[in-house]
Design an enzyme around this catalytic site. Structure first.
Site, mmCIF file in Angstrom:
data_model
loop_
_atom_site.group_PDB
_atom_site.id
_atom_site.type_symbol
_atom_site.label_atom_id
_atom_site.label_comp_id
_atom_site.label_asym_id
_atom_site.label_seq_id
_atom_site.Cartn_x
_atom_site.Cartn_y
_atom_site.Cartn_z
ATOM 1 N N GLY A 69 4.317 1.255 -3.122
ATOM 2 C CA GLY A 69 5.507 0.806 -2.064
ATOM 3 C C GLY A 69 6.151 -0.333 -2.491
ATOM 4 N N ASN A 149 1.161 -3.986 9.010
ATOM 5 C CA ASN A 149 0.080 -3.710 8.127
ATOM 6 C C ASN A 149 -1.049 -4.696 8.742
ATOM 7 O OD1 ASN A 149 2.300 -5.495 6.984
ATOM 8 N ND2 ASN A 149 0.525 -6.506 5.613
ATOM 9 N N GLN A 177 2.202 1.687 5.664
ATOM 10 C CA GLN A 177 1.087 1.982 6.555
ATOM 11 C C GLN A 177 1.006 2.908 7.452
ATOM 12 O OE1 GLN A 177 -1.552 0.109 6.376
ATOM 13 N NE2 GLN A 177 -1.224 -1.324 4.714
ATOM 14 N N SER A 197 3.270 4.978 0.084
ATOM 15 C CA SER A 197 2.457 4.351 -1.319
ATOM 16 C C SER A 197 1.184 5.355 -1.099
ATOM 17 C CB SER A 197 2.327 2.995 -1.083
ATOM 18 O OG SER A 197 1.250 2.787 -2.030
ATOM 19 N N GLY A 198 0.782 6.209 -2.146
ATOM 20 C CA GLY A 198 -0.324 6.903 -2.133
ATOM 21 C C GLY A 198 -1.484 6.215 -1.946
ATOM 22 N N HIS A 199 -1.704 5.065 -2.457
ATOM 23 C CA HIS A 199 -3.320 4.561 -2.308
ATOM 24 C C HIS A 199 -3.436 4.122 -0.592
ATOM 25 C CE1 HIS A 199 -2.467 -0.045 -1.945
ATOM 26 N NE2 HIS A 199 -1.306 0.548 -2.554
ATOM 27 N N THR A 235 8.158 7.899 -18.235
ATOM 28 C CA THR A 235 7.433 9.264 -18.180
ATOM 29 C C THR A 235 6.463 9.163 -17.022
ATOM 30 O OG1 THR A 235 7.522 9.490 -20.570
ATOM 31 C CG2 THR A 235 5.740 10.423 -19.708
ATOM 32 N N CYS A 318 -7.150 -20.991 2.743
ATOM 33 C CA CYS A 318 -8.052 -21.612 3.525
ATOM 34 C C CYS A 318 -8.090 -23.012 2.881
ATOM 35 C CB CYS A 318 -9.384 -21.167 3.154
ATOM 36 S SG CYS A 318 -10.925 -21.831 3.807
#
Ligand code: PLP
Length: 362
Positions: A69, A149, A177, A197-199, A235, A318
């Site tokens: 993405g 997101n 998302q 984005s595929g993941h 490729t 944090c």
């Protein structure tokens, strides 16, 4: 282990792994080679392209595979800036992903663009009046995410696209998302560019896609063999692209499963007491719950959940025991929060176990 961090990334679906396997061991040809092994790889890439196009309502020829993405977002923004252009202003929102916001700020610092960043209210809704004033005759691009997101808030893209096109500006939608969780249709949104984005929908990491409205031109980020319409030389990772095609098909087939996910998410939220759920008054992704527990620092919640082997997301650094809110939470005027994000693989039992751990916190 319980995995409730599906907005960060998802488990690769079994069918996807199975479909990819032959492209490592048997059909390993270069998709641009003229011989038969190359042609078979090429055909598989083109079949995947059609499946990915169908997921977002684009024409097959309008889809270019990228690595993620982040790359898709960069290809649109830099691709327009690097091409000949007269307009130099880009309009965005304060809650975009860093792949958009940090890039735009870097381009602004280098004097390459004029940037207008539109704010959101405490519920995460974009200030549409400010958006309308920001878009003017100098505006080259309006870039806005479809679903946020962290909170899952869904933005009124078609309305924003109407404002942008009315001023002659182009529209980019970061749908990373949204794709696979809600129906996404590039035509209904009236977007000129749309990133996924595929993941995020059970495909492997390392493949994204960008839909580019027919006739629009971008300058590539780099040059080489001219793959992917000359926009993305290198490729092609054929197995991962094949997997992304299968994941896109599965995502369309399983979109209805999100009714069950929504019921799970709603039960999760209504079972909690003493929490503020961010973005809940807005249209939201059905899988996302972003919340602050009264009187308990987000980092303490994250620690307890991690000890219980429950994976969620916090974001924000944090400092001396207190978690700083993320840029998105700051834009909403909210403290640091914890994000729970489910998938079609999330079970009732996992939600029950998470609720028990949270109940013990009070
Ligand atoms: N845009 C949004 C809204 C995201 O949530 C993410 C990742 O979390 C990205 C872009 C970047 O996607 P990728 O991780 O594939 O580069």
């Amino acid at each position: 282990m319980i995995y409730l961090d599906n907005n960060a990334t998802t488990r690769v679906a079994d069918e996807v792994v199975a479909a990819m396997s032959p492209y490592y061991t048997a059909v390993y040809g270069n998709a641009h080679a003229a011989h038969r092994l190359g042609r078979r790889a090429h055909d598989a890439v083109e079949a995947a392209r059609a499946d990915v196009a169908a997921l977002v309502g684009a024409e097959t020829e309008e889809v270019v595979f990228t690595s993620c993405g982040t790359e898709g977002n960069a290809l649109v923004i830099r691709g327009l800036i690097d091409a000949p252009h007269e307009r130099t202003k880009i309009v965005t929102t304060a809650v975009e992903h860093p792949s958009v916001l940090t890039l735009l700020r870097a381009l602004e610092q280098r004097g390459l663009i004029e940037l207008a960043t539109v704010g959101v209210d405490s519920s995460g809704a974009i200030d549409l009046d400010a958006m309308a004033s920001a878009i003017d005759d100098r505006t080259l691009l309006v870039t806005v995410m479809l679903a946020q997101n962290e909170t899952g808030v869904i933005h009124p893209i078609a309305k924003i696209a109407e404002m942008a096109h009315g001023r002659g500006a182009l529209v980019h939608v970061d749908a990373v998302q949204a794709a696979g969780k809600i129906a996404v249709d590039v035509r209904a949104l009236d977007a000129d560019f749309l990133t996924i984005s595929g993941h995020k929908f059970h495909a492997p990491k390392g493949v994204g896609a960008l839909a580019i409205r027919r006739g629009l031109k971008l300058t590539p980020l780099w040059y080489g063999g001219g793959q992917e319409l000359g926009l993305r030389s290198g490729t092609e990772p054929v197995p991962s692209i094949v997997g992304t095609g299968v994941a896109a098909r599965l995502a369309r087939k399983h979109l209805g499963d999100f009714d069950r996910v929504r019921a799970l998410r709603d039960r999760f939220e209504s079972s909690l007491s003493g929490v503020e759920i961010h973005g809940s008054s807005q249209p939201r992704l059905l899988n996302t719950s972003n919340l602050t527990i009264d009187g308990i620092d987000a980092s303490a919640v994250l620690r307890v959940l991690d000890d219980a082997e429950i994976c969620v997301s916090g974001g924000g650094a944090c400092f001396s025991g207190k978690t700083e809110p993320t840029a998105t939470m700051r834009a909403m005027g909210k403290p640091a929060a914890v994000r729970f994000s489910m998938s079609r693989f999330t079970t009732d039992e996992e939600v029950d176990a998470t609720l028990s751990v949270l109940a013990a916190l009070h």
